[in-house]
Design an enzyme around this catalytic site. Structure first.
Site, PDB file in Angstrom:
ATOM      1  N   CYS A 144      18.183  56.914 -46.370  1.00  0.00           N
ATOM      2  CA  CYS A 144      17.936  55.493 -46.674  1.00  0.00           C
ATOM      3  C   CYS A 144      17.289  54.794 -45.481  1.00  0.00           C
ATOM      4  CB  CYS A 144      19.250  54.822 -47.053  1.00  0.00           C
ATOM      5  SG  CYS A 144      19.078  53.070 -47.410  1.00  0.00           S
ATOM      6  N   CYS A 154      18.460  51.247 -44.868  1.00  0.00           N
ATOM      7  CA  CYS A 154      19.773  51.184 -44.224  1.00  0.00           C
ATOM      8  C   CYS A 154      19.691  51.549 -42.744  1.00  0.00           C
ATOM      9  CB  CYS A 154      20.750  52.154 -44.875  1.00  0.00           C
ATOM     10  SG  CYS A 154      20.778  52.095 -46.658  1.00  0.00           S
ATOM     11  N   ASP A 155      18.968  52.618 -42.428  1.00  0.00           N
ATOM     12  CA  ASP A 155      19.064  53.206 -41.085  1.00  0.00           C
ATOM     13  C   ASP A 155      17.793  53.115 -40.239  1.00  0.00           C
ATOM     14  OD1 ASP A 155      21.658  53.909 -41.707  1.00  0.00           O
ATOM     15  OD2 ASP A 155      21.104  55.864 -42.484  1.00  0.00           O
TER      16      ASP A 155
HETATM   17  C1  LIG Z   1      24.314  57.727 -45.993  1.00  0.00           C
HETATM   18  C2  LIG Z   1      24.164  56.353 -46.641  1.00  0.00           C
HETATM   19  C3  LIG Z   1      24.062  55.238 -45.834  1.00  0.00           C
HETATM   20  C4  LIG Z   1      23.927  53.971 -46.424  1.00  0.00           C
HETATM   21  N1  LIG Z   1      23.861  52.891 -45.602  1.00  0.00           N
HETATM   22  C5  LIG Z   1      23.783  51.655 -46.162  1.00  0.00           C
HETATM   23  C6  LIG Z   1      23.734  50.489 -45.317  1.00  0.00           C
HETATM   24  O1  LIG Z   1      23.766  50.582 -44.089  1.00  0.00           O
HETATM   25  N2  LIG Z   1      23.658  49.286 -45.944  1.00  0.00           N
HETATM   26  C7  LIG Z   1      23.616  49.151 -47.310  1.00  0.00           C
HETATM   27  O2  LIG Z   1      23.567  48.017 -47.808  1.00  0.00           O
HETATM   28  N3  LIG Z   1      23.623  50.238 -48.103  1.00  0.00           N
HETATM   29  C8  LIG Z   1      23.705  51.477 -47.572  1.00  0.00           C
HETATM   30  N4  LIG Z   1      23.696  52.583 -48.374  1.00  0.00           N
HETATM   31  C9  LIG Z   1      23.579  52.386 -49.818  1.00  0.00           C
HETATM   32  C10 LIG Z   1      24.908  51.927 -50.418  1.00  0.00           C
HETATM   33  O3  LIG Z   1      25.920  52.808 -49.993  1.00  0.00           O
HETATM   34  C11 LIG Z   1      24.830  51.896 -51.943  1.00  0.00           C
HETATM   35  O4  LIG Z   1      23.771  51.056 -52.346  1.00  0.00           O
HETATM   36  C12 LIG Z   1      26.142  51.370 -52.530  1.00  0.00           C
HETATM   37  O5  LIG Z   1      27.234  52.149 -52.082  1.00  0.00           O
HETATM   38  C13 LIG Z   1      26.110  51.380 -54.063  1.00  0.00           C
HETATM   39  O6  LIG Z   1      27.332  50.925 -54.500  1.00  0.00           O
HETATM   40  P1  LIG Z   1      27.894  51.239 -55.950  1.00  0.00           P
HETATM   41  O7  LIG Z   1      29.194  50.522 -56.034  1.00  0.00           O
HETATM   42  O8  LIG Z   1      26.883  50.948 -56.976  1.00  0.00           O
HETATM   43  O9  LIG Z   1      28.126  52.805 -56.042  1.00  0.00           O
HETATM   44  P2  LIG Z   1      28.657  53.941 -55.053  1.00  0.00           P
HETATM   45  O10 LIG Z   1      28.877  53.461 -53.679  1.00  0.00           O
HETATM   46  O11 LIG Z   1      27.731  55.077 -55.293  1.00  0.00           O
HETATM   47  O12 LIG Z   1      30.093  54.281 -55.681  1.00  0.00           O
HETATM   48  C14 LIG Z   1      30.192  54.910 -56.922  1.00  0.00           C
HETATM   49  C15 LIG Z   1      31.657  55.045 -57.249  1.00  0.00           C
HETATM   50  O13 LIG Z   1      31.790  55.542 -58.580  1.00  0.00           O
HETATM   51  C16 LIG Z   1      32.815  56.520 -58.611  1.00  0.00           C
HETATM   52  N5  LIG Z   1      32.601  57.356 -59.791  1.00  0.00           N
HETATM   53  C17 LIG Z   1      31.494  58.076 -60.134  1.00  0.00           C
HETATM   54  N6  LIG Z   1      31.717  58.745 -61.298  1.00  0.00           N
HETATM   55  C18 LIG Z   1      32.988  58.416 -61.683  1.00  0.00           C
HETATM   56  C19 LIG Z   1      33.813  58.797 -62.787  1.00  0.00           C
HETATM   57  N7  LIG Z   1      33.379  59.640 -63.728  1.00  0.00           N
HETATM   58  N8  LIG Z   1      35.069  58.275 -62.868  1.00  0.00           N
HETATM   59  C20 LIG Z   1      35.518  57.424 -61.929  1.00  0.00           C
HETATM   60  N9  LIG Z   1      34.768  57.018 -60.859  1.00  0.00           N
HETATM   61  C21 LIG Z   1      33.531  57.532 -60.735  1.00  0.00           C
HETATM   62  C22 LIG Z   1      32.708  57.239 -57.268  1.00  0.00           C
HETATM   63  O14 LIG Z   1      33.910  57.896 -56.951  1.00  0.00           O
HETATM   64  C23 LIG Z   1      32.422  56.033 -56.357  1.00  0.00           C
HETATM   65  O15 LIG Z   1      33.638  55.449 -55.989  1.00  0.00           O
HETATM   66  C24 LIG Z   1      23.857  53.844 -47.828  1.00  0.00           C
HETATM   67  C25 LIG Z   1      23.957  54.979 -48.639  1.00  0.00           C
HETATM   68  C26 LIG Z   1      24.106  56.230 -48.058  1.00  0.00           C
HETATM   69  C27 LIG Z   1      24.233  57.452 -48.933  1.00  0.00           C
END
Ligand SMILES: Cc1cc2nc3c(=O)[nH]c(=O)nc-3n(C[C@H](O)[C@H](O)[C@H](O)COP(=O)(O)OP(=O)(O)OC[C@H]3O[C@@H](n4cnc5c(N)ncnc54)[C@H](O)[C@@H]3O)c2cc1C
Length: 323
Positions: free
Chosen positions: A137, A140-141
């Site tokens: 990302c 992000c980084d």
């Molecule tokens: C390495 C890395 C660094 C990042 N750094 C940043 C940053 O510095 N700043 C920033 O703003 N963003 C950053 N991001 C992006 C950010 O993490 C994502 O945009 C954000 O986490 C998305 O949130 P979300 O709640 O949509 O889903 P996610 O964070 O993807 O969470 C999904 C959730 O769904 C759950 N889930 C999936 N399937 C099921 C199921 N069948 N049953 C129950 N639960 C389930 C998982 O367990 C998880 O808890 C980074 C991403 C990565 C990978």
């Protein structure tokens, strides 16, 4: 088997799910969050987070997610350590889901916040050096590599956008692609080729991420896809940009998705085509994919869920009064 009943069932415990829970709990919907195999979501696998508003100093991803979980619990959310393996949306509200544990969850509204996962190359050194020079990302980084030498791996829109974004921080960006033409849109290619800061490196794949004495990424080992020849490229940061996979397997044939598998919502809202089912965060957003946007759409899902329930309860009340 236990049946858990709630007004608001949330699948997923990233920023989107926890934000929906915080708003939902404060609106009296007594949410249940089913956390899945990655409680806290994607931010639990990163280290420094510098762009989530509200913190003047750098914070750690796992710490931020712990705070969100505590906040959601503090206002009345129930957390379930379970993974949903089946959902039944066909008959409308209430919606039924079944967990890996065998437990059943029934919710008057369903909020889908299952997120997405970055696709990785799966080569040696990649996971070990995650957060130590290897990232998926640039938004992000990228900031951590100001004035440094970076590489982007990929040839589609995401890779070209990441490379262009990185020119805000670095004058030395190499785009590594396994073919000799890009798959990205023409307008993005024009911008890429016009940039003096980006050097494309054609017909190369990364076969290994190699660490230096300081434990951080030192160089990439490259393999020529035509000749098989090996070479190296010294970089401070490498961004793998070969796409993301939204976690939508559960909803196949039940909710519409786009060609990449992302859930389709009514534009500008978290509403799916089933009344009472909402989607928020990365699972419905292939454009922004940030913690703050996920949290924002989680909040929207909770507010719309509250309105849906008010209408539903009013209709039920009218029906009883008419009997
Ligand atoms: C390495 C890395 C660094 C990042 N750094 C940043 C940053 O510095 N700043 C920033 O703003 N963003 C950053 N991001 C992006 C950010 O993490 C994502 O945009 C954000 O986490 C998305 O949130 P979300 O709640 O949509 O889903 P996610 O964070 O993807 O969470 C999904 C959730 O769904 C759950 N889930 C999936 N399937 C099921 C199921 N069948 N049953 C129950 N639960 C389930 C998982 O367990 C998880 O808890 C980074 C991403 C990565 C990978």
């Amino acid at each position: 088997m236990t049946t858990h009943t709630t007004r608001m069932l949330i699948i997923g415990s990233g920023p989107a799910g926890y934000s929906a829970a915080i708003y939902g709990a404060r609106a009296g919907m007594q949410p249940i969050v089913v956390q899945g195999i990655q409680p806290g979501g994607q931010l639990t696998i990163t280290t420094d987070v510098e762009n989530y508003p509200g913190f003047a100093d750098v914070i750690q991803g796992p710490w931020l997610m712990e705070q969100m979980q505590k906040q959601a619990e503090h206002v009345g959310t129930r957390m379930m350590w379970d993974t949903i393996v089946e959902v039944d949306l066909a008959n409308g509200s209430p919606f039924r889901a079944v967990g890996d544990s065998g437990d059943e969850y029934i919710g008057d509204v369903l909020v889908i916040a299952t997120g997405a996962q970055a696709k990785w190359l799966g080569v040696p050194g990649e996971q070990e050096l995650g957060g130590k020079g290897v990232s998926a990302c640039a938004t992000c980084d990228g900031f951590f590599y100001r004035g440094k030498k970076v590489a982007v791996i990929g040839g589609g829109n995401t890779a070209v956008e990441e490379a262009l974004y990185l020119t805000n921080h670095s004058d030395d960006v190499t785009l590594i692609h396994r073919r000799d033409t890009l798959r990205s849109e023409k307008i993005l290619q024009d911008r890429l080729f016009a940039s003096e800061k980006i050097t494309p490196l054609w017909n190369k794949t990364v076969s290994r991420f190699v660490k230096g004495e300081n434990g951080k990424l030192h160089h990439l080992e490259l393999r020529d896809t035509v000749t098989g020849e090996l070479s190296t490229l010294e970089v401070d940061g490498a961004f793998v940009a070969i796409g993301h996979a939204p976690a939508t397997e559960l909803f196949k044939g039940k909710l519409p998705t786009d060609e990449s598998g992302y859930l389709i919502v009514e534009p500008g809202t978290p509403k799916t085509n089933i009344p009472g089912v909402f989607a928020c965060g990365d699972v419905m957003d292939h454009t922004y994919r940030q913690a703050v946007t996920a949290a924002g759409t989680g909040c929207m899902a909770a507010l719309d869920a509250e309105r849906f329930l008010a209408t539903l309860e009013h209709a039920r009340h009218e029906a009883v009064a008419a009997e």
